[in-house]
Structure formats: C-alpha cells, structure tokens
Design a protein around this motif. Structure first.
Motif, short mmCIF file in Angstrom:
data_model
loop_
_atom_site.label_atom_id
_atom_site.label_comp_id
_atom_site.label_asym_id
_atom_site.label_seq_id
_atom_site.Cartn_x
_atom_site.Cartn_y
_atom_site.Cartn_z
N ASN A 356 0.83 -1.20 0.00
CA ASN A 356 0.00 0.00 0.00
C ASN A 356 0.87 1.26 0.00
OD1 ASN A 356 -2.34 -1.77 0.50
ND2 ASN A 356 -1.43 -1.97 2.55
N CYS A 381 -3.76 -1.22 -1.91
CA CYS A 381 -4.63 -0.08 -1.57
C CYS A 381 -3.83 1.22 -1.64
CB CYS A 381 -5.19 -0.23 -0.15
SG CYS A 381 -6.35 -1.58 0.04
N THR A 404 -5.30 6.00 -5.35
CA THR A 404 -5.50 4.84 -6.23
C THR A 404 -5.05 3.56 -5.56
OG1 THR A 404 -5.15 6.22 -8.19
CG2 THR A 404 -4.97 3.83 -8.48
N GLY A 405 -5.93 2.54 -5.59
CA GLY A 405 -5.58 1.18 -5.20
C GLY A 405 -5.66 0.29 -6.41
N ASN A 408 -6.82 -3.52 -5.01
CA ASN A 408 -7.92 -3.51 -4.06
C ASN A 408 -8.61 -2.15 -4.13
OD1 ASN A 408 -7.28 -6.14 -3.28
ND2 ASN A 408 -5.89 -5.44 -1.67
N SER A 409 -9.15 -1.70 -3.02
CA SER A 409 -9.85 -0.41 -2.99
C SER A 409 -8.87 0.74 -2.86
CB SER A 409 -10.85 -0.39 -1.84
OG SER A 409 -10.21 -0.61 -0.61
N GLY A 410 -9.33 1.93 -3.27
CA GLY A 410 -8.47 3.10 -3.13
C GLY A 410 -8.23 3.43 -1.67
N TYR A 412 -9.24 2.01 2.36
CA TYR A 412 -9.89 1.03 3.22
C TYR A 412 -9.68 1.45 4.67
CZ TYR A 412 -11.06 -3.22 5.71
OH TYR A 412 -11.63 -4.12 6.59
N GLY A 427 -10.12 2.63 -7.50
CA GLY A 427 -9.83 1.32 -6.91
C GLY A 427 -10.36 0.20 -7.76
N SER A 431 -14.22 1.77 -2.60
CA SER A 431 -13.60 1.98 -1.29
C SER A 431 -14.60 1.70 -0.18
CB SER A 431 -13.08 3.42 -1.18
OG SER A 431 -12.05 3.64 -2.11
#
Length: 460
Positions: A356, A381, A404-405, A408-410, A412, A427, A431
C-alpha cells in the motif's frame, strides 16, 4: 655671684602687646581665608552619564566600543552583545555560573543564575563578529553577516548557526549572527567528533564513502546540518538528535546505502529525534527512515527503497510521530507504513510498489491529511487504515489529490472518519470507507462509476 639691676614688670604694657599680636593673627587669618575663597572652583565630573538609584539585586554597566554608557545601544545601531567580554559577579569578580543573553526580538538583557543580591553585570557591546577559520581570525561587520574564505579541505564545519556554500571555488559563510568557529577537516567523521551544543553546519566539498561497519551518529541534544552541496555520499545514520540533510547546490545531493542484511534501515531515528530532508535523494535496498519518534520533514526530496521484501520506505513507530511530506516522492514496497501518528502529504507522490502507499497497523491512531496535487498510489490499496482517527482530502477545484488502489480499494478503513473536501478515488473495488463514516464538502454527493476497469469515486 653677679649682681643685676632690678626692673619692675609693667603688666599693662604686656597686655597691650599680647592683644596687639592676637588682633594681627585674627586679621591675617581672615585675609588668608578670603584669599583662598576667591580662587575656589566647583566642578562636576561625570563618571557615568546617569542617575544614582537604589541598585536592587542586579545592576548593570553598559559599554559600547569599550566606553561606558548610560543606556544600552539601540537595536538599529548595529551593535551586538560581546559574550566573551561581558560578565556578572559580586564585588567585580566574574561568576561563570551567571549567564548573560540578549533577546534579539525584545532587545532586552536576560540574566540567569543569580544567587545573591548586589550582583553587578558588566555588559559590553561591539559592532562586529569574531570568526575564526582554522588559525586565522576575521572581523565581520554586524551589518554584513557574511564572509568569503578560501577552500582548504574536504569538509568544513561551522558552529553557532553559521552556514556555508561553495561559489566559484570559494566558500561563502552566511548567517553570521554570533562569534563563531569554522574549521576544515579531511572527513565528516572527524568533523562530527568536534560538533558542539550550538547549531553545527557541515559542508561537503567532495564525495565521501564510509568504511565498512562505520556510520554517521548524531548524539542526543546535538543539532547538525549535513550540506551535501550536490555531492554523493555512501553510508547510513543513527540519529539521537536534530539532523538536517540538505543540498545548497542546485543539484540534489544523493546518499545511497545497500545492506547485506546486517542493517534494516538507512536512517535509524531514536526517541525524540528530529529529521529534516531538503533537496536530497536517498536510495537503499532496505527501509529508508525507521522510527520517526518525533518529527520528520521531507521537502523537495526523493526517498526510494528498492527492497523486494515487505519494507516501508518510511516506517513510523508510534502515535507521537509528526510527519510532513511536501513536494517530494516516497517510493517502496510500502510508501509510508507502521503505527500511525500525524501524517501530512502536500503536492507529493507516495507509491507502494508491492503493498500500500500509506498503511496504518491495526489498533493505532493516525490522523492523515492529503492535500493539493498529491498522488497516492498503492499496488494493493492507496490508503489502508487499520486503526482509528481521520483521513482528510483537501485541495481546490484546480488542485486535487488522487488516491488509487490498483488491486484492491483506493481507501480502506472501517474505524476512521473520512473528511472529503476535494479529490478523486480509484480502486479495483469500491472503497469500503464510502459506506461508513464520510463527511463531504457542503453541497456535494459521492458518485461512483466504472472507468477503465476501475471504480472511480468523486464528488458531484
């Protein structure tokens, strides 16, 4: 036996003679007194042009250019306190435990360490600073504050806040605001052994590589600036004090360090340490900065970790961390990771090449602010906040942060508050934080749409 003629004494005649003599003596005395009085003069000589008052516990004698004065010189007159010559004590004796300082803002004398009443302070002012370079003494006008000297070695160390830069094969000393000492050394290690308790400045005039098992150590309560001056260094640091790594040259100074697994970090910050980086590039195969116990400021710099392991380029070590990243690039397996603190990112790029971009371990508090044209990009992430606290996205219409992820999500974080004023979030998945605690700029709502295989969330 000799016969003498008998004479009868005349007492009246004797009295007349004695009276006459007494009168003559009295008249002579009056004449003499009047004669001296005619030629008597009364003059007043000023020992000091001032007034006599109850001196109280402390009293002062001010000297300007060695001449006693009634008042302290005015700030605009260009005079400074002569710390070497000024002193306080009882009965004219110098007491080393009594310290004199001049507050430059209020222009007032500060005295500490007084133990008894009737202490006298002799305070001297001068219009120049004394700067010693190697064995040569220079007098620098207080209105100039700079001095040009010849280059005579590999490393230059100056104390008392004097800075230095290289200009046309000459050295220019700047910010001369006190008497100071500058000395050339063959190596930075020799220079570090001679730093004092003032502000120390080390200027590099050549590239330098530390020997194996050697490191730069900044001791506690020491304030040291390493000016790389565009040069390249090889080695690592242990910082107990206040360390600044800068480059006065237009080119970034570069420090590299590659560990053979004996060292986990390039710079190890100990408790209550301060680290500042400006116009610097740090390159390593491990963690760049480990243990930002107090303050870390990064400006116009690059911190790159080429590690293939789960290292953080900047590894935080507690909630007391105060980290400011401005106009800089942070790149590594984790960009910034660890146990929280206050993290502010302004117009910077944070990249997590394996994990991340910004990570906070479970259970720790972190207040994160991402501002202006910052780009936060993680392989997994962008921001993963496992603890509690806040995440603020700030900017303007023309200056917005992007999170930006890639996998995964941008963003979390299930226990934090997202304060979303400006910014965009990308993401692989939406998110998670968007469905929990989010406060947006007044008059806006969150919109999420598919864009180039990513979930794109923005304020509308």
């Amino acid at each position: 036996m000799k016969l003498e003629k008998f004479k009868e004494k005349d007492n009246k005649k004797v009295g007349i003679i004695l009276f006459t003599i007494t009168c003559v003596l009295l008249i002579s005395g009056v004449i003499l007194y009047r004669t001296f009085a005619i030629f008597e003069t009364n003059d007043i000589f000023n020992v000091i042009n001032g007034t006599v008052e109850d001196v109280g516990d402390i009293y002062f004698a001010f000297y300007k250019d060695g001449v006693i004065q009634k008042e302290i010189p005015k700030k605009e007159d260009g005079y400074v306190l002569d710390e070497k010559q000024s002193y306080c004590g009882v009965l004219g004796k110098k007491d080393e435990t009594i310290k004199l300082t001049l507050n430059q803002d209020t222009w007032a004398i500060m005295v500490t360490g007084v133990k008894t009443s009737r202490t006298k302070c002799n305070i001297y002012f001068k219009s120049n600073y004394d700067v010693k370079v190697n064995d040569e003494n220079y007098s620098v006008s207080t209105r100039a504050n700079s001095l040009e000297i010849s280059k005579e070695g590999n490393i230059l160390l100056c104390n008392n806040g004097i800075t230095a830069n290289e200009n046309n094969n000459k050295i220019v000393l700047n910010h001369i605001t006190k008497d100071g000492i500058c000395k050339f050394y063959s190596s930075s290690s020799d220079a570090l052994e001679n730093v004092d308790d003032s502000e120390n400045y080390i200027l590099f005039l050549v590239d330098e590589t530390l020997q194996t098992n050697q490191e730069w150590t900044i001791l506690a309560n020491k304030k040291v600036t390493f000016d790389l001056n565009g040069h390249n260094l090889t080695g690592n640091f242990i910082n107990f004090g206040d360390l600044s790594l800068v480059s006065s040259n237009s080119n970034k100074g570069e420090i590299s360090f590659y560990s053979n697994d004996e060292k986990y970090e390039m710079i190890l910050n100990k408790e209550n340490s301060i680290l500042s980086l400006s116009n610097i590039k740090l390159l390593t195969n491990v963690t760049v900065v480990n243990g930002t116990e107090k303050i870390l400021n990064v400006n116009f710099s690059e911190l790159i970790s080429e590690s293939i392991l789960d290292h953080s380029t900047i590894l935080t070590s507690g909630e007391v961390n105060d980290i400011l990243i401005s106009n800089s690039k942070i790149q590594g397996p984790h960009g910034i990771g660890g146990s929280g603190g206050v993290i502010t990112v302004i117009s910077s790029e944070i990249i997590g090449t394996i994990e991340n971009a910004i990570s906070v371990n479970d259970g720790y508090k972190a207040n994160i602010t991402i501002k202006d044209n910052s780009k936060i990009t993680g392989s997994k992430c962008g921001v993963l906040h496992g603890g509690y606290g806040t995440l603020n996205l700030e900017g303007t219409i023309n200056s917005i942060p992007i999170i930006t992820g890639e996998k995964n999500s941008g963003i979390y974080g299930t226990k934090i508050l997202l304060e979303w004023n400006y910014g965009e979030i990308f993401g692989k998945t939406t998110s998670d934080i968007l469905s929990t605690s989010t406060v947006t700029r007044t008059g806006t709502t969150i919109t999420t749409e598919d864009k180039d295989g990513m979930k794109h969330s923005y304020l509308e």
